[in-house]
Design a protein around this motif. Structure first.
Motif, PDB file in Angstrom:
ATOM      1  N   VAL A  85       0.862  -1.183   0.000  1.00  0.00           N
ATOM      2  CA  VAL A  85       0.000   0.000   0.000  1.00  0.00           C
ATOM      3  C   VAL A  85       0.892   1.225   0.000  1.00  0.00           C
ATOM      4  O   VAL A  85       1.801   1.337   0.840  1.00  0.00           O
ATOM      5  CB  VAL A  85      -0.925   0.020   1.237  1.00  0.00           C
ATOM      6  N   LEU A  86       0.631   2.156  -0.913  1.00  0.00           N
ATOM      7  CA  LEU A  86       1.480   3.344  -1.004  1.00  0.00           C
ATOM      8  C   LEU A  86       0.884   4.364  -1.964  1.00  0.00           C
ATOM      9  O   LEU A  86      -0.001   4.033  -2.746  1.00  0.00           O
ATOM     10  CB  LEU A  86       2.892   2.975  -1.478  1.00  0.00           C
ATOM     11  N   PRO A  87       1.379   5.624  -1.906  1.00  0.00           N
ATOM     12  CA  PRO A  87       1.130   6.587  -2.974  1.00  0.00           C
ATOM     13  C   PRO A  87       2.210   6.426  -4.048  1.00  0.00           C
ATOM     14  O   PRO A  87       3.237   5.779  -3.819  1.00  0.00           O
ATOM     15  CB  PRO A  87       1.263   7.946  -2.279  1.00  0.00           C
ATOM     16  N   ASP A  88       1.991   7.041  -5.209  1.00  0.00           N
ATOM     17  CA  ASP A  88       3.053   7.076  -6.210  1.00  0.00           C
ATOM     18  C   ASP A  88       3.994   8.245  -5.960  1.00  0.00           C
ATOM     19  O   ASP A  88       5.198   8.151  -6.146  1.00  0.00           O
ATOM     20  CB  ASP A  88       2.483   7.128  -7.629  1.00  0.00           C
ATOM     21  N   HIS A  89       3.445   9.358  -5.513  1.00  0.00           N
ATOM     22  CA  HIS A  89       4.194  10.583  -5.211  1.00  0.00           C
ATOM     23  C   HIS A  89       3.326  11.426  -4.292  1.00  0.00           C
ATOM     24  O   HIS A  89       2.120  11.192  -4.195  1.00  0.00           O
ATOM     25  CB  HIS A  89       4.502  11.367  -6.498  1.00  0.00           C
ATOM     26  N   PRO A  90       3.857  12.429  -3.617  1.00  0.00           N
ATOM     27  CA  PRO A  90       3.003  13.363  -2.888  1.00  0.00           C
ATOM     28  C   PRO A  90       2.362  14.366  -3.855  1.00  0.00           C
ATOM     29  O   PRO A  90       2.949  14.725  -4.880  1.00  0.00           O
ATOM     30  CB  PRO A  90       3.972  14.078  -1.937  1.00  0.00           C
ATOM     31  N   THR A  91       1.148  14.810  -3.501  1.00  0.00           N
ATOM     32  CA  THR A  91       0.530  15.975  -4.137  1.00  0.00           C
ATOM     33  C   THR A  91       0.085  16.904  -3.008  1.00  0.00           C
ATOM     34  O   THR A  91      -1.077  16.918  -2.607  1.00  0.00           O
ATOM     35  CB  THR A  91      -0.669  15.585  -5.021  1.00  0.00           C
ATOM     36  N   PRO A  92       1.026  17.668  -2.444  1.00  0.00           N
ATOM     37  CA  PRO A  92       0.713  18.464  -1.253  1.00  0.00           C
ATOM     38  C   PRO A  92      -0.311  19.564  -1.518  1.00  0.00           C
ATOM     39  O   PRO A  92      -0.260  20.249  -2.545  1.00  0.00           O
ATOM     40  CB  PRO A  92       2.072  19.064  -0.866  1.00  0.00           C
ATOM     41  N   ILE A  93      -1.216  19.710  -0.573  1.00  0.00           N
ATOM     42  CA  ILE A  93      -2.227  20.773  -0.635  1.00  0.00           C
ATOM     43  C   ILE A  93      -1.574  22.140  -0.763  1.00  0.00           C
ATOM     44  O   ILE A  93      -2.070  23.020  -1.472  1.00  0.00           O
ATOM     45  CB  ILE A  93      -3.094  20.731   0.641  1.00  0.00           C
ATOM     46  N   CYS A  94      -0.427  22.331  -0.113  1.00  0.00           N
ATOM     47  CA  CYS A  94       0.188  23.661  -0.059  1.00  0.00           C
ATOM     48  C   CYS A  94       0.716  24.118  -1.413  1.00  0.00           C
ATOM     49  O   CYS A  94       0.857  25.321  -1.646  1.00  0.00           O
ATOM     50  CB  CYS A  94       1.302  23.701   0.985  1.00  0.00           C
ATOM     51  N   VAL A  95       1.022  23.190  -2.307  1.00  0.00           N
ATOM     52  CA  VAL A  95       1.532  23.575  -3.634  1.00  0.00           C
ATOM     53  C   VAL A  95       0.609  23.135  -4.762  1.00  0.00           C
ATOM     54  O   VAL A  95       0.756  23.578  -5.900  1.00  0.00           O
ATOM     55  CB  VAL A  95       2.948  23.016  -3.885  1.00  0.00           C
ATOM     56  N   ARG A  96      -0.321  22.221  -4.481  1.00  0.00           N
ATOM     57  CA  ARG A  96      -1.332  21.749  -5.441  1.00  0.00           C
ATOM     58  C   ARG A  96      -0.709  21.106  -6.682  1.00  0.00           C
ATOM     59  O   ARG A  96      -1.289  21.140  -7.753  1.00  0.00           O
ATOM     60  CB  ARG A  96      -2.277  22.894  -5.826  1.00  0.00           C
ATOM     61  N   THR A  97       0.474  20.541  -6.522  1.00  0.00           N
ATOM     62  CA  THR A  97       1.095  19.801  -7.614  1.00  0.00           C
ATOM     63  C   THR A  97       1.988  18.718  -7.032  1.00  0.00           C
ATOM     64  O   THR A  97       2.095  18.565  -5.808  1.00  0.00           O
ATOM     65  CB  THR A  97       1.871  20.742  -8.554  1.00  0.00           C
TER      66      THR A  97
END
Length: 400
Positions: A340-352
């Protein structure tokens, strides 16, 4: 032994003041993930090779065991595989998002990009708009193809791989200096706005309080991909369950089976239970050794900058996918390993997207561990377990 990867796209994040210094993963109620973390290997995985842009293309290739430094040839060609678009070696594929630009009365170059997905427009509505563009702009050099939701495709005959800006990286910004340098691509984007802005469908969307899908945006240029067979590479018969063309295209290139789930649409309202049931059926009834279940919603909520909806997408993954998969696999008596994992972060603070290593759980039903961890970025970092080359994780999953 059966194997599954359950991937929450963009699920990882950064601590937020609005959540008392917690990330959405820390704040969300995720009893199944936390239970798994207490019985599993917990650590961090670096999915984006140094020097490469963070994206779902490079990251998911990495998680599937394909080193992006070797196999990556651009995002859009992978989506072309999913749509079934034939590509010549001299073709260049480009993603053609349908985006929302500001309605202010200023020249095209002075407009602001408001939404990279036009409010997660339906494929049916988007197809109408793509056809309107095709009627005016398609020719022997440029061919348009309908994809899914806001994600569509342009094939450029004898084109070139040009450097283009990802629309989700520049939300809220004026587009002038973000437009393609190539004059043909730039002019087609400008013309697409003229065609779409007052299209009857967009006027109806405005009247209904929805974002108008009023311009194309080109990005993700690349050449024909050449992936090796996943089964030959791993000796595992694999299936992909995803709502988005990128993941389906990776599966086509890797000669995996794509499993379609009715109502799976890549949004917060996707058919979670249907995807979970399809994964279990593939493993227990249909003879697959390995299933890759991809959930797009956390990534989309990160791009939207919605803390509440991102938390909800993570909780849905926990309760409406992971709980079903684990419960049914346990009841079957079949031995299994689960990543179980994400592929990458998509942080709310940068929206990318960012390249920060992501937290993972690796669970083995035959050898549960006893740990005190919960599943989140902070505790994964505290374990000190770290894998620097993301494409090697698949071998770690399959090793016994």
């Amino acid at each position: 032994m059966k194997y599954a990867i359950i991937l929450g796209d963009g699920m990882a994040d950064e601590p937020l003041e609005e959540l008392q210094g917690k990330t959405p993963m820390e704040y969300a109620s995720t009893p199944v993930m936390d239970e798994l973390a207490s019985m599993s290997e917990l650590g961090l995985l670096h999915t984006i090779p140094d020097g490469m842009k963070p994206g779902s293309d490079t990251a998911n290739l990495s998680v599937l065991g394909y080193d992006p430094a070797i196999y990556y040839s651009g995002r859009s060609p992978l989506e072309a595989l999913s749509i079934g678009v034939p590509m010549k070696d001299t073709d260049i594929a480009l993603r053609a998002n349908i985006v929302t630009l500001s309605d202010d009365d200023v020249p095209y170059e002075e407009k602001t990009i408001l939404d990279h997905s036009s409010g997660e427009i339906s494929t049916e509505d988007a197809a109408v708009l793509v056809e309107a563009v095709k009627k005016e702009l398609q020719n022997e050099m440029f061919q348009y193809y309908v994809g899914t939701s806001y994600r569509h495709l342009l094939i450029w005959d004898k084109g070139e791989v040009v450097d283009l800006v990802q629309p989700h990286d520049i939300l809220g910004q004026v587009i002038g200096d973000k437009l393609p340098q190539n004059p043909m691509l730039r002019e087609m984007m400008k013309r697409s706005h003229e065609i779409l802005n007052h299209h009857p469908l967009n006027e109806a969307r405005r009247a209904a309080g929805l974002n108008p899908a009023n311009s194309l945006w080109f990005w993700g240029a690349g050449t024909t991909p050449k992936l090796s067979s996943f089964q030959e590479k791993t000796q595992k018969k694999g299936a992909m369950i995803s709502a988005v063309d990128l993941l389906k295209g990776i599966a086509v290139g890797a000669q995996m089976t794509n499993i379609s789930v009715e109502g799976a649409n890549g949004t917060l309202e996707t058919n979670y239970e249907g995807k979970a049931e399809a994964a279990v059926k593939a493993l227990l009834e249909d003879g697959f050794d390995f299933v890759y279940l991809h959930l797009e919603a956390p990534d989309e909520m990160g791009h939207q900058g919605s803390i509440e909806r991102k938390i909800k997408s993570i909780e849905n993954l926990d309760q409406r996918i992971l709980k079903i998969v684990k419960t049914k696999m346990d009841a079957s008596g079949e031995d299994y390993r689960l990543l179980v994992l994400p592929d990458h972060p998509t942080p709310i603070c940068v929206r990318t997207h960012t390249s920060t290593p992501v937290p993972y759980i690796l669970y083995d039903s035959t050898a549960p561990r006893r740990e005190n961890w919960k599943y989140n970025e902070r505790e994964a970092r505290q374990t000190g377990v770290y894998m620097a080359e993301g494409h090697k994780m698949i071998d770690h999953l399959f090793e016994r």
